[in-house]
Design a protein around this motif. Structure first.
Motif, PDB file in Angstrom:
ATOM      1  N   LEU A 137      -2.670  11.336   2.639  1.00  0.00           N
ATOM      2  CA  LEU A 137      -3.103  12.162   3.770  1.00  0.00           C
ATOM      3  C   LEU A 137      -2.215  13.398   3.783  1.00  0.00           C
ATOM      4  N   GLY A 138      -2.848  14.559   3.966  1.00  0.00           N
ATOM      5  CA  GLY A 138      -2.091  15.790   3.920  1.00  0.00           C
ATOM      6  C   GLY A 138      -2.403  16.727   5.061  1.00  0.00           C
ATOM      7  N   CYS A 139      -1.528  17.694   5.197  1.00  0.00           N
ATOM      8  CA  CYS A 139      -1.649  18.739   6.209  1.00  0.00           C
ATOM      9  C   CYS A 139      -1.453  20.064   5.489  1.00  0.00           C
ATOM     10  N   VAL A 140      -2.392  20.988   5.632  1.00  0.00           N
ATOM     11  CA  VAL A 140      -2.296  22.246   4.906  1.00  0.00           C
ATOM     12  C   VAL A 140      -2.600  23.417   5.833  1.00  0.00           C
ATOM     13  N   VAL A 141      -1.762  24.448   5.778  1.00  0.00           N
ATOM     14  CA  VAL A 141      -2.002  25.676   6.542  1.00  0.00           C
ATOM     15  C   VAL A 141      -2.176  26.876   5.620  1.00  0.00           C
ATOM     16  N   ALA A 142      -1.997  26.658   4.310  1.00  0.00           N
ATOM     17  CA  ALA A 142      -2.005  27.762   3.354  1.00  0.00           C
ATOM     18  C   ALA A 142      -3.404  28.124   2.861  1.00  0.00           C
ATOM     19  N   GLY A 143      -4.450  27.408   3.288  1.00  0.00           N
ATOM     20  CA  GLY A 143      -5.803  27.775   2.912  1.00  0.00           C
ATOM     21  C   GLY A 143      -6.435  26.820   1.910  1.00  0.00           C
ATOM     22  N   ASP A 144      -7.754  26.937   1.764  1.00  0.00           N
ATOM     23  CA  ASP A 144      -8.512  26.027   0.906  1.00  0.00           C
ATOM     24  C   ASP A 144      -8.173  26.186  -0.566  1.00  0.00           C
ATOM     25  N   ALA A 145      -7.843  27.401  -1.007  1.00  0.00           N
ATOM     26  CA  ALA A 145      -7.527  27.612  -2.416  1.00  0.00           C
ATOM     27  C   ALA A 145      -6.292  26.813  -2.820  1.00  0.00           C
ATOM     28  N   VAL A 146      -5.286  26.816  -1.971  1.00  0.00           N
ATOM     29  CA  VAL A 146      -4.073  26.046  -2.260  1.00  0.00           C
ATOM     30  C   VAL A 146      -4.382  24.554  -2.221  1.00  0.00           C
ATOM     31  N   MET A 178       0.852  -1.191   0.000  1.00  0.00           N
ATOM     32  CA  MET A 178       0.000   0.000   0.000  1.00  0.00           C
ATOM     33  C   MET A 178       0.892   1.247   0.000  1.00  0.00           C
ATOM     34  N   THR A 179       1.086   1.858  -1.156  1.00  0.00           N
ATOM     35  CA  THR A 179       1.879   3.072  -1.217  1.00  0.00           C
ATOM     36  C   THR A 179       1.096   4.239  -0.626  1.00  0.00           C
ATOM     37  N   PHE A 180       1.815   5.115   0.040  1.00  0.00           N
ATOM     38  CA  PHE A 180       1.175   6.201   0.783  1.00  0.00           C
ATOM     39  C   PHE A 180       1.847   7.523   0.456  1.00  0.00           C
ATOM     40  N   LEU A 181       1.046   8.523   0.062  1.00  0.00           N
ATOM     41  CA  LEU A 181       1.540   9.848  -0.258  1.00  0.00           C
ATOM     42  C   LEU A 181       1.232  10.795   0.894  1.00  0.00           C
ATOM     43  N   ALA A 182       2.274  11.378   1.476  1.00  0.00           N
ATOM     44  CA  ALA A 182       2.133  12.357   2.554  1.00  0.00           C
ATOM     45  C   ALA A 182       2.456  13.740   1.992  1.00  0.00           C
ATOM     46  N   ILE A 183       1.610  14.721   2.297  1.00  0.00           N
ATOM     47  CA  ILE A 183       1.784  16.072   1.777  1.00  0.00           C
ATOM     48  C   ILE A 183       1.711  17.067   2.921  1.00  0.00           C
ATOM     49  N   ASP A 184       2.680  17.964   2.964  1.00  0.00           N
ATOM     50  CA  ASP A 184       2.742  19.027   3.972  1.00  0.00           C
ATOM     51  C   ASP A 184       2.789  20.364   3.241  1.00  0.00           C
ATOM     52  N   VAL A 185       1.684  21.111   3.283  1.00  0.00           N
ATOM     53  CA  VAL A 185       1.601  22.396   2.596  1.00  0.00           C
ATOM     54  C   VAL A 185       1.767  23.506   3.629  1.00  0.00           C
ATOM     55  N   GLY A 186       2.927  24.140   3.621  1.00  0.00           N
ATOM     56  CA  GLY A 186       3.204  25.224   4.556  1.00  0.00           C
ATOM     57  C   GLY A 186       2.856  26.579   3.979  1.00  0.00           C
ATOM     58  N   ASN A 187       3.385  27.621   4.576  1.00  0.00           N
ATOM     59  CA  ASN A 187       3.084  28.981   4.125  1.00  0.00           C
ATOM     60  C   ASN A 187       3.818  29.360   2.846  1.00  0.00           C
ATOM     61  N   ASN A 229      -6.348   7.385  -8.682  1.00  0.00           N
ATOM     62  CA  ASN A 229      -7.747   7.436  -8.256  1.00  0.00           C
ATOM     63  C   ASN A 229      -7.819   7.583  -6.738  1.00  0.00           C
ATOM     64  N   LEU A 230      -7.269   8.710  -6.269  1.00  0.00           N
ATOM     65  CA  LEU A 230      -7.165   8.938  -4.839  1.00  0.00           C
ATOM     66  C   LEU A 230      -8.403   9.633  -4.294  1.00  0.00           C
ATOM     67  N   ASN A 231      -8.681   9.348  -3.042  1.00  0.00           N
ATOM     68  CA  ASN A 231      -9.669  10.112  -2.287  1.00  0.00           C
ATOM     69  C   ASN A 231      -8.881  10.990  -1.318  1.00  0.00           C
ATOM     70  N   PRO A 232      -8.567  12.238  -1.706  1.00  0.00           N
ATOM     71  CA  PRO A 232      -7.696  13.076  -0.869  1.00  0.00           C
ATOM     72  C   PRO A 232      -8.269  13.276   0.526  1.00  0.00           C
ATOM     73  N   GLN A 233      -7.427  13.087   1.530  1.00  0.00           N
ATOM     74  CA  GLN A 233      -7.817  13.324   2.915  1.00  0.00           C
ATOM     75  C   GLN A 233      -6.846  14.309   3.536  1.00  0.00           C
ATOM     76  N   TRP A 234      -7.408  15.237   4.319  1.00  0.00           N
ATOM     77  CA  TRP A 234      -6.608  16.280   4.946  1.00  0.00           C
ATOM     78  C   TRP A 234      -6.895  16.308   6.439  1.00  0.00           C
ATOM     79  N   VAL A 235      -5.855  16.454   7.223  1.00  0.00           N
ATOM     80  CA  VAL A 235      -6.002  16.440   8.673  1.00  0.00           C
ATOM     81  C   VAL A 235      -6.684  17.727   9.135  1.00  0.00           C
ATOM     82  N   VAL A 236      -7.718  17.558   9.945  1.00  0.00           N
ATOM     83  CA  VAL A 236      -8.369  18.668  10.641  1.00  0.00           C
ATOM     84  C   VAL A 236      -8.211  18.397  12.134  1.00  0.00           C
TER      85      VAL A 236
END
Length: 260
Positions: free
Chosen positions: A56-65, A1-10, A80-87
């Motif tokens: 699974l991702g983490c974003v602080v830059a806002g919904d537009a990004v 199961m390959t896993f993509l982690a994304i960290d979107v900073g400022n 065919n990903l179902n993007p998930q973001w940590v809240v």
């Protein structure tokens, strides 16, 4: 199961593709992109990668990004990903959120705490710890032995401090200096002042947590500018480069173990 982690900073998006969602998983590929260049990911950095099974991702830059990132994933054949973001929530992965309004806590801070908690546990068991993230802004967060987030500080990073002084004070457009015990020029005075301001805030939080728990806290530092702060700290810190990725791996594994 390959896993993509994304960290979107400022200022940048960092990503890593792992062979599985676990802390010791092999990294298949990784990279970083400035937010202005997100639209090149599908045709460049992500083109030809092994297909991620989950993300699974983490974003602080806002919904537009966040939407721009998801559009890039949608453009790649086979993804065919179902993007998930940590809240941030009341509790996740053994960390309890003590914020007055849990969902208003920055997602990056929350994920970093989760990563740090499990990093500390793997090193020898429960103990209090502080997490310092040094980037565009600086955060200093305190977590007790039971994994409860007690609260934290937010202060400007080096760049914001210097720009504020330049815009509000005449004659301070000077090059970056060095950190010195007794600065004797304006460049060194500005750089040393910002560095010691951050170090002082960290020391104050360390003392608060020590007094609260009666036990020496572990000290974890992360963020793109963390290495710059390490020589000026009054306590011994461990620099963990991929702390948010560690938190995303732990969170993903625990979430999907409950659902699979």
């Amino acid at each position: 199961m390959t896993f993509l982690a994304i960290d979107v900073g400022n200022t940048r998006l960092k990503w890593a593709l792992y062979e599985a969602p676990r802390h010791d998983a092999r990294v298949l590929a990784q990279g970083a992109e400035f937010l202005d260049h997100i639209e090149r990911l599908a045709d460049d950095r992500w083109a030809g990668l092994p297909v991620p099974t989950r993300m699974l991702g983490c974003v602080v830059a806002g919904d537009a990004v966040k939407r721009r990132v998801q559009e890039q994933m949608d453009q790649i054949d086979g993804w065919n990903l179902n993007p998930q973001w940590v809240v941030p929530s009341q509790e996740e992965a053994g960390v309890v959120n003590g914020y007055d309004h849990p969902s208003r806590l920055g997602a990056d801070r929350w994920v970093a705490m989760i990563g740090a908690r499990h990093h500390v546990l793997r090193q020898g068991g429960p103990r209090p710890f502080i997490v310092v993230m040094v980037g565009t802004a600086v955060t200093v967060d305190a977590i007790d032995t039971d994994g409860k987030f007690l609260g934290g500080l937010i202060l400007p990073g080096h760049g914001i401090m210097l720009r504020a002084l330049e815009s509000g004070t005449a004659g301070l457009h000077v090059p970056t200096g060095e950190v010195k015990p007794f600065p004797t020029n304006t460049s060194d005075a500005l750089t040393s002042g910002g560095t010691y301001a951050i170090a002082g805030a960290v020391e104050r939080m360390y003392q608060h947590l020590l007094n609260h728990c009666g036990m020496e806290p572990a000290c974890i530092m992360a963020g793109g500018a963390g290495w710059k702060m390490m020589p000026s700290m009054t306590r011994e810190f461990e620099l963990v480069d991929n702390l948010i990725f560690e938190g995303l791996l732990v969170t993903a594994r625990q979430r999907w173990e409950r659902t699979d």
